[in-house]
Scaffold this motif. Structure first.
Motif, PDB file in Angstrom:
ATOM      1  N   MET A   1       0.833  -1.178   0.000  1.00  0.00           N
ATOM      2  CA  MET A   1       0.000   0.000   0.000  1.00  0.00           C
ATOM      3  C   MET A   1       0.879   1.244   0.000  1.00  0.00           C
ATOM      4  SD  MET A   1      -2.877   1.187   2.719  1.00  0.00           S
ATOM      5  CE  MET A   1      -2.008   2.300   3.783  1.00  0.00           C
ATOM      6  N   ILE A   2       0.602   2.147  -0.916  1.00  0.00           N
ATOM      7  CA  ILE A   2       1.328   3.413  -1.007  1.00  0.00           C
ATOM      8  C   ILE A   2       0.317   4.536  -0.846  1.00  0.00           C
ATOM      9  CG2 ILE A   2       2.801   4.885  -2.416  1.00  0.00           C
ATOM     10  CD1 ILE A   2       3.711   2.319  -3.871  1.00  0.00           C
ATOM     11  N   GLU A   3       0.538   5.338   0.169  1.00  0.00           N
ATOM     12  CA  GLU A   3      -0.344   6.454   0.492  1.00  0.00           C
ATOM     13  C   GLU A   3       0.384   7.753   0.162  1.00  0.00           C
ATOM     14  OE1 GLU A   3      -2.219   8.473   4.536  1.00  0.00           O
ATOM     15  OE2 GLU A   3      -1.449   6.441   4.607  1.00  0.00           O
ATOM     16  N   ILE A   4      -0.373   8.787  -0.149  1.00  0.00           N
ATOM     17  CA  ILE A   4       0.219  10.106  -0.301  1.00  0.00           C
ATOM     18  C   ILE A   4      -0.399  11.028   0.741  1.00  0.00           C
ATOM     19  CG2 ILE A   4       0.817   9.829  -2.721  1.00  0.00           C
ATOM     20  CD1 ILE A   4      -1.615  11.502  -3.444  1.00  0.00           C
ATOM     21  N   ARG A   5       0.409  11.982   1.195  1.00  0.00           N
ATOM     22  CA  ARG A   5      -0.047  12.869   2.259  1.00  0.00           C
ATOM     23  C   ARG A   5       0.751  14.168   2.188  1.00  0.00           C
ATOM     24  NH1 ARG A   5      -1.453  10.929   8.194  1.00  0.00           N
ATOM     25  NH2 ARG A   5      -2.079   9.139   6.978  1.00  0.00           N
ATOM     26  N   ARG A   6       0.088  15.275   2.482  1.00  0.00           N
ATOM     27  CA  ARG A   6       0.793  16.564   2.543  1.00  0.00           C
ATOM     28  C   ARG A   6       1.688  16.593   3.775  1.00  0.00           C
ATOM     29  NH1 ARG A   6      -1.818  21.669   2.727  1.00  0.00           N
ATOM     30  NH2 ARG A   6      -0.008  22.422   1.604  1.00  0.00           N
ATOM     31  N   VAL A   7       2.815  17.269   3.672  1.00  0.00           N
ATOM     32  CA  VAL A   7       3.739  17.360   4.799  1.00  0.00           C
ATOM     33  C   VAL A   7       3.126  18.116   5.970  1.00  0.00           C
ATOM     34  CG1 VAL A   7       5.829  17.198   3.410  1.00  0.00           C
ATOM     35  CG2 VAL A   7       4.884  19.438   3.926  1.00  0.00           C
ATOM     36  N   TYR A   8       2.075  18.865   5.724  1.00  0.00           N
ATOM     37  CA  TYR A   8       1.428  19.672   6.765  1.00  0.00           C
ATOM     38  C   TYR A   8       0.315  18.913   7.476  1.00  0.00           C
ATOM     39  CZ  TYR A   8       3.976  22.946   3.897  1.00  0.00           C
ATOM     40  OH  TYR A   8       4.968  23.557   3.185  1.00  0.00           O
ATOM     41  N   ASP A   9      -0.004  17.705   7.005  1.00  0.00           N
ATOM     42  CA  ASP A   9      -1.021  16.859   7.632  1.00  0.00           C
ATOM     43  C   ASP A   9      -0.383  16.037   8.749  1.00  0.00           C
ATOM     44  OD1 ASP A   9      -2.854  17.813   5.811  1.00  0.00           O
ATOM     45  OD2 ASP A   9      -2.682  16.092   4.463  1.00  0.00           O
ATOM     46  N   PRO A  10      -1.204  15.467   9.627  1.00  0.00           N
ATOM     47  CA  PRO A  10      -0.636  14.600  10.674  1.00  0.00           C
ATOM     48  C   PRO A  10       0.149  13.440  10.060  1.00  0.00           C
ATOM     49  CG  PRO A  10      -2.951  15.054  11.111  1.00  0.00           C
ATOM     50  CD  PRO A  10      -2.654  15.594   9.740  1.00  0.00           C
ATOM     51  N   PRO A  11       1.213  13.007  10.707  1.00  0.00           N
ATOM     52  CA  PRO A  11       2.029  11.914  10.159  1.00  0.00           C
ATOM     53  C   PRO A  11       1.275  10.590  10.176  1.00  0.00           C
ATOM     54  CG  PRO A  11       2.761  12.480  12.370  1.00  0.00           C
ATOM     55  CD  PRO A  11       1.704  13.480  11.998  1.00  0.00           C
TER      56      PRO A  11
END
Length: 117
Positions: A1-11
């Motif tokens: 599974m590969i997720e993407i997330r903004r650096v400003y969102d919770p880790p």
């Protein structure tokens, strides 16, 4: 599974985390961002990034050009592919647009490579 997330969102709660921007995100100190790697070479070239300019109408062409860049740099993707074979991976990016950014293209490209074996 590969997720993407903004650096400003919770880790993310688990898995490997990689920053996939060419430049360090504004407003984030290196010691505050938990990453397993900063993969600048997996990011779009500076020229391609400037051309794209985060303009949604250029996204399809951007994605095609970016995939060609990724195909030309297979070593840049090796840490991501190895981590994805072991468990969850999160790609961090700083763009405001959550649908039209390099992490979306990179995630889909990695999935295609993993599906091929």
């Amino acid at each position: 599974m590969i997720e993407i997330r903004r650096v400003y969102d919770p880790p993310p709660d688990e898995g490997a985390v990689f920053l996939v921007d060419r430049v360090w995100p504004r407003g984030r100190r290196k010691e505050d961002l938990r990453v397993d790697g900063w993969l600048r070479d997996a990011a779009p070239s500076a020229e391609l990034r400037r051309w794209f300019g985060h303009r949604p109408e250029r996204f399809a062409e951007f994605a095609e050009r970016y995939r060609r860049e990724l195909d030309a740099r297979p070593d840049a993707l090796r840490p991501l592919l190895e981590a994805a074979r072991r468990g969850p991976v999160t790609l961090l990016y700083s763009a405001k647009d959550t649908e039209h950014n390099q992490a979306v293209v990179l995630r889909d490209h990695l999935h295609a490579l993993l599906d091929r074996g």
